[in-house]
Design a protein around this motif. Structure first.
Motif, PDB file in Angstrom:
ATOM      1  N   VAL A 185       7.160  10.101 -10.437  1.00 63.45           N
ATOM      2  CA  VAL A 185       6.211   9.071 -10.239  1.00 63.45           C
ATOM      3  C   VAL A 185       6.061   8.458 -11.755  1.00 63.45           C
ATOM      4  CG1 VAL A 185       3.784   8.732  -9.549  1.00 63.45           C
ATOM      5  CG2 VAL A 185       5.044  10.563  -8.588  1.00 63.45           C
ATOM      6  N   ALA A 186       5.950   6.977 -11.358  1.00 61.65           N
ATOM      7  CA  ALA A 186       5.873   6.101 -12.705  1.00 61.65           C
ATOM      8  C   ALA A 186       4.608   6.491 -13.022  1.00 61.65           C
ATOM      9  CB  ALA A 186       6.060   4.790 -12.035  1.00 61.65           C
ATOM     10  N   PRO A 187       4.740   6.300 -14.663  1.00 56.27           N
ATOM     11  CA  PRO A 187       3.461   6.728 -15.260  1.00 56.27           C
ATOM     12  C   PRO A 187       2.201   5.859 -15.016  1.00 56.27           C
ATOM     13  CG  PRO A 187       5.232   6.397 -16.957  1.00 56.27           C
ATOM     14  CD  PRO A 187       5.762   6.096 -15.321  1.00 56.27           C
ATOM     15  N   ILE A 188       2.404   4.508 -14.477  1.00 55.45           N
ATOM     16  CA  ILE A 188       1.209   3.525 -14.302  1.00 55.45           C
ATOM     17  C   ILE A 188       0.483   4.152 -13.133  1.00 55.45           C
ATOM     18  CG2 ILE A 188       2.214   1.646 -14.915  1.00 55.45           C
ATOM     19  CD1 ILE A 188       2.866   0.797 -12.156  1.00 55.45           C
ATOM     20  N   PHE A 189       1.030   5.178 -12.250  1.00 57.56           N
ATOM     21  CA  PHE A 189       0.215   5.736 -11.336  1.00 57.56           C
ATOM     22  C   PHE A 189      -0.456   7.188 -11.770  1.00 57.56           C
ATOM     23  CE2 PHE A 189       3.633   3.465  -9.241  1.00 57.56           C
ATOM     24  CZ  PHE A 189       2.817   2.459  -8.276  1.00 57.56           C
ATOM     25  N   ASP A 190      -1.701   7.351 -11.720  1.00 50.32           N
ATOM     26  CA  ASP A 190      -2.442   8.700 -11.951  1.00 50.32           C
ATOM     27  C   ASP A 190      -2.543   9.452 -10.719  1.00 50.32           C
ATOM     28  OD1 ASP A 190      -3.692  10.688 -13.099  1.00 50.32           O
ATOM     29  OD2 ASP A 190      -5.680   9.575 -13.156  1.00 50.32           O
ATOM     30  N   VAL A 191      -1.469  10.375 -10.412  1.00 50.61           N
ATOM     31  CA  VAL A 191      -1.397  11.364  -9.327  1.00 50.61           C
ATOM     32  C   VAL A 191      -1.807  12.593  -9.504  1.00 50.61           C
ATOM     33  CG1 VAL A 191       0.005  12.009  -7.382  1.00 50.61           C
ATOM     34  CG2 VAL A 191       0.373   9.715  -8.224  1.00 50.61           C
ATOM     35  N   ARG A 192      -3.026  12.954  -9.488  1.00 52.24           N
ATOM     36  CA  ARG A 192      -3.330  14.530  -9.554  1.00 52.24           C
ATOM     37  C   ARG A 192      -3.675  15.023  -8.444  1.00 52.24           C
ATOM     38  NH1 ARG A 192      -7.346  13.461 -14.924  1.00 52.24           N
ATOM     39  NH2 ARG A 192      -5.928  12.156 -15.818  1.00 52.24           N
ATOM     40  N   GLY A 193      -3.638  14.658  -7.227  1.00 51.81           N
ATOM     41  CA  GLY A 193      -3.940  15.349  -5.970  1.00 51.81           C
ATOM     42  C   GLY A 193      -3.410  14.699  -4.974  1.00 51.81           C
ATOM     43  N   PHE A 194      -3.424  15.252  -3.697  1.00 46.65           N
ATOM     44  CA  PHE A 194      -2.789  14.422  -2.531  1.00 46.65           C
ATOM     45  C   PHE A 194      -3.546  14.424  -1.304  1.00 46.65           C
ATOM     46  CE2 PHE A 194       0.554  16.888  -5.043  1.00 46.65           C
ATOM     47  CZ  PHE A 194       1.148  15.881  -5.382  1.00 46.65           C
ATOM     48  N   PRO A 195      -3.726  13.511  -0.582  1.00 44.78           N
ATOM     49  CA  PRO A 195      -2.693  12.161  -0.997  1.00 44.78           C
ATOM     50  C   PRO A 195      -3.628  11.360  -1.955  1.00 44.78           C
ATOM     51  CG  PRO A 195      -3.848  11.816   1.212  1.00 44.78           C
ATOM     52  CD  PRO A 195      -4.383  13.153   0.723  1.00 44.78           C
ATOM     53  N   THR A 196      -2.612  10.463  -2.817  1.00 46.70           N
ATOM     54  CA  THR A 196      -3.164   9.549  -3.660  1.00 46.70           C
ATOM     55  C   THR A 196      -2.643   8.269  -3.139  1.00 46.70           C
ATOM     56  OG1 THR A 196      -3.391  11.182  -5.305  1.00 46.70           O
ATOM     57  CG2 THR A 196      -3.310   8.688  -5.995  1.00 46.70           C
ATOM     58  N   LEU A 197      -3.414   7.139  -2.995  1.00 44.54           N
ATOM     59  CA  LEU A 197      -3.065   5.833  -2.412  1.00 44.54           C
ATOM     60  C   LEU A 197      -3.275   4.892  -3.383  1.00 44.54           C
ATOM     61  CD1 LEU A 197      -4.266   7.709   0.400  1.00 44.54           C
ATOM     62  CD2 LEU A 197      -2.957   5.681   1.047  1.00 44.54           C
ATOM     63  N   LEU A 202       0.826  -1.079   0.239  1.00 47.88           N
ATOM     64  CA  LEU A 202      -0.146   0.012   0.018  1.00 47.88           C
ATOM     65  C   LEU A 202       0.864   1.089   0.026  1.00 47.88           C
ATOM     66  CD1 LEU A 202      -2.905   1.075   0.235  1.00 47.88           C
ATOM     67  CD2 LEU A 202      -2.558   1.257   2.775  1.00 47.88           C
ATOM     68  N   ILE A 203       0.941   2.053  -1.156  1.00 44.29           N
ATOM     69  CA  ILE A 203       1.847   3.162  -1.181  1.00 44.29           C
ATOM     70  C   ILE A 203       1.145   4.477  -1.247  1.00 44.29           C
ATOM     71  CG2 ILE A 203       1.912   3.050  -3.695  1.00 44.29           C
ATOM     72  CD1 ILE A 203       4.620   4.248  -3.367  1.00 44.29           C
ATOM     73  N   GLU A 204       1.353   5.504  -0.516  1.00 50.17           N
ATOM     74  CA  GLU A 204       0.722   6.866  -0.437  1.00 50.17           C
ATOM     75  C   GLU A 204       1.805   7.736  -1.224  1.00 50.17           C
ATOM     76  OE1 GLU A 204       0.015  10.476   2.645  1.00 50.17           O
ATOM     77  OE2 GLU A 204       1.144   8.709   3.267  1.00 50.17           O
ATOM     78  N   PHE A 205       1.150   8.639  -1.911  1.00 51.96           N
ATOM     79  CA  PHE A 205       2.137   9.477  -2.692  1.00 51.96           C
ATOM     80  C   PHE A 205       1.392  10.868  -2.151  1.00 51.96           C
ATOM     81  CE2 PHE A 205       1.553   6.167  -5.959  1.00 51.96           C
ATOM     82  CZ  PHE A 205       3.078   6.114  -6.405  1.00 51.96           C
ATOM     83  N   TYR A 206       2.299  11.569  -1.618  1.00 58.94           N
ATOM     84  CA  TYR A 206       2.081  12.945  -0.615  1.00 58.94           C
ATOM     85  C   TYR A 206       2.894  13.946  -1.293  1.00 58.94           C
ATOM     86  CZ  TYR A 206       6.244  12.427   2.054  1.00 58.94           C
ATOM     87  OH  TYR A 206       7.549  12.396   2.495  1.00 58.94           O
ATOM     88  N   ALA A 207       2.367  15.251  -0.658  1.00 57.23           N
ATOM     89  CA  ALA A 207       2.853  16.465  -0.703  1.00 57.23           C
ATOM     90  C   ALA A 207       3.304  16.956   0.481  1.00 57.23           C
ATOM     91  CB  ALA A 207       2.172  17.263  -1.404  1.00 57.23           C
ATOM     92  N   PRO A 208       4.549  17.392   0.821  1.00 55.99           N
ATOM     93  CA  PRO A 208       4.840  17.962   2.123  1.00 55.99           C
ATOM     94  C   PRO A 208       3.945  18.960   2.742  1.00 55.99           C
ATOM     95  CG  PRO A 208       6.775  17.917   1.154  1.00 55.99           C
ATOM     96  CD  PRO A 208       5.576  17.509   0.031  1.00 55.99           C
ATOM     97  N   TRP A 209       3.331  19.915   2.060  1.00 54.05           N
ATOM     98  CA  TRP A 209       2.710  21.047   2.231  1.00 54.05           C
ATOM     99  C   TRP A 209       1.162  20.885   2.331  1.00 54.05           C
ATOM    100  CZ3 TRP A 209      -0.602  20.958  -1.607  1.00 54.05           C
ATOM    101  CH2 TRP A 209      -0.094  20.686  -3.021  1.00 54.05           C
ATOM    102  N   CYS A 210       0.728  19.528   1.847  1.00 54.48           N
ATOM    103  CA  CYS A 210      -0.732  19.065   1.839  1.00 54.48           C
ATOM    104  C   CYS A 210      -1.302  18.834   3.437  1.00 54.48           C
ATOM    105  CB  CYS A 210      -0.602  17.825   1.076  1.00 54.48           C
ATOM    106  SG  CYS A 210      -2.205  16.802   1.312  1.00 54.48           S
TER     107      CYS A 210
END
Length: 492
Positions: free
Chosen positions: A429-441, A387-395
């Motif tokens: 971020v690898a293209p297979i992940f669609d990260v448009r907002g934070f956090p995205t898991l 389970l991976i979380e893509f985050y932004a420090p300011w979020c």
């Protein structure tokens, strides 16, 4: 001299002020009556504190200055939804800022779905008035049409009614917001072009060069889809001028030369470098997409390659391959260097650039830290469900989730499951992940890491436990499939 400087300052001030004045401001008391005065109007419903509104405001003003002089004129209007325009905004269903809507003769026509920079707004709105294809009745009219906007033009020449004319006009209706269309049935115009039933794509004069034709004739069937494909293929030529409002037209593999592109102040200097790109592009036109871009307009893209600024006047060349991997041409620009760079790109000989934080010296916490450089080891090849979380420090939402995610890591530390987080603002971020907002898991089963599943569940500890327990490849040691803790075994 003092009076001259004062005059210049006053002139510049008045010019800037005029741009602001070209945007009309309506309120609840006068919206209905004043909007009805305009045949076509674009209305921005905004809030003064909104960051996106502040960013749009100068672009909107620039567009208004141009559009108010259009024939027919197009009004750009703004309505403050927090003060004098509250009721108007509520009436028109405004729920976010800025919201843009097109009105015709005082009545709502459609939502605005175009670009949000001045040039794109102007192009989109000009397409909203008049016919989708302008009829030209003389050679002089045709020449004026081809030069006036400095853009690609697609023109149909028809001696009589035909299936090709029908398909052409149908496509013009469909693409009117993206492409300039014109047509003619006048004998003098057709004779001038030497065409009785055909379609020609004309490239703008400032992009004419010796490496490709200034115009391209369509030779396919009278089918709208085929004509559309013809336009798409030829629209930007060998090396198009890539701008913020058309950047999505350029597909990978893509090679872009970034430099001081400016066709208003320095067309000769701009084409000096473009011609050198064109010479190489001509050799690879069926294999690679080429473009030029103004370095100042695309600083955010340079940042994605770890580049703060372009140091000299020569173009900086960056590329992406078919897999969207990034590459930097490290040697100083020359035709020979660019040619070799493209060859190596196609042959897979270049090392991809990865924007990445340093690999952590220690990574023993309950939540593993992934960066671009260790992503394969920590996530892809770890042999565990992940389970991976893509985050932004300011979020703010990410900060709220952090202690919960740590708790999930603690609960899973003895399971065949890895809990991972990655700063998506500091790492590619690898293209297979669609990260448009934070956090995205994302959930990644250990036996199918190439097919991650977006996590859409709750954000509390029990939500995560229940999800993992249900989705885990093998049943968890400490929880049943419903996420209930298993009773501890005791020795007799």
């Amino acid at each position: 001299m003092y009076l001259y400087k004062l005059f210049v300052l006053c002139f510049l001030y008045s010019a800037c002020w005029a741009k602001e004045e070209d945007v009309l401001e309506f309120s609840d008391s006068d919206f209905e009556s004043r909007i009805a005065e305009h045949e076509t109007a674009l209305v921005m419903f905004y809030a003064p504190w909104c960051g996106h509104c502040k960013k749009l405001k100068p672009e909107y003003a620039k567009a208004a200055e141009d559009l108010i002089r259009n024939d027919p004129p197009i009004a750009l209007v703004k309505v403050d939804c927090t003060e004098a325009g509250k009721d108007t905004c509520n009436k028109h269903g405004v729920s976010g800022y800025p919201t843009l809507k097109i009105f015709r003769n005082g009545e709502f026509s459609q939502e605005y779905g175009g670009p949000r920079e001045a040039g794109g707004i102007v192009k989109f709105m000009k397409a909203q008035v008049g016919p989708s294809s302008k009829e030209v009745s003389s050679v002089a009219d045709l020449e004026k049409f081809l030069r006036v906007e400095g853009e690609v033009s697609v023109v149909g020449f028809f001696e009589k009614e035909s299936d090709l004319k029908t398909a052409f006009l149908k496509l013009a209706d469909k693409l009117r917001e993206k492409v300039r269309f014109a047509h003619s049935t006048y004998k003098a115009v057709l004779e001038n072009q030497g065409i009785s039933d055909g379609i020609v794509l004309f490239r703008p004069h400032h992009l004419h060069n010796k490496f490709e034709d200034d115009s391209v004739a369509y030779s396919g069937p009278a089918v709208t889809g085929d004509i559309n494909d013809f336009i798409t293929k030829n629209y930007h030529g060998l090396a198009g001028h890539r701008k913020s409002d058309n950047r999505n037209d350029f597909q990978n593999p893509l090679v872009v030369a970034y430099y001081a592109v400016d066709y208003v102040k320095n067309p000769k200097g701009t084409n000096y470098w473009r011609n050198r790109v064109l010479k190489v592009a001509k050799q690879y036109q069926d294999k690679v997409t080429f473009a030029i871009s103004a370095k100042d307009d695309f600083q955010y893209e340079l940042n994605e390659y770890g580049i703060d600024y372009v140091k000299d006047d020569k173009p900086l060349v960056l590329a992406r391959d078919a897999k969207n991997q990034k590459f930097i041409m490290k040697d100083a620009f020359s035709i020979e260097v660019l040619d070799q760079f493209v060859k190596d790109l196609l042959d897979g000989k270049l090392e991809p650039f990865l924007k990445s934080e340093p690999v952590p010296e220690s990574n023993d916490g309950p939540v593993k830290v992934a960066v671009a450089k260790n992503f394969d080891n920590v996530v892809v090849n770890n042999g565990k469900d992940t389970l991976i979380e893509f985050y932004a420090p300011w979020c703010g939402h990410c900060k709220k989730l952090a202690p919960v995610f740590d708790d999930v890591g603690e609960k899973m530390k003895d399971e065949d499951v890895e809990i991972v987080k990655m700063d998506a603002t500091a790492n590619d971020v690898a293209p297979i992940f669609d990260v448009r907002g934070f956090p995205t898991l994302y959930w990644m089963p250990k036996d199918s890491k190439d097919s991650p599943v977006r996590y859409e569940g709750g954000r509390e500890l029990d939500d995560f436990i229940q999800y993992i327990a249900k989705q885990a490849t093998s049943e968890l040691k400490g929880y049943d499939r419903k996420g209930n803790p298993k009773a501890e075994k005791t020795e007799l």
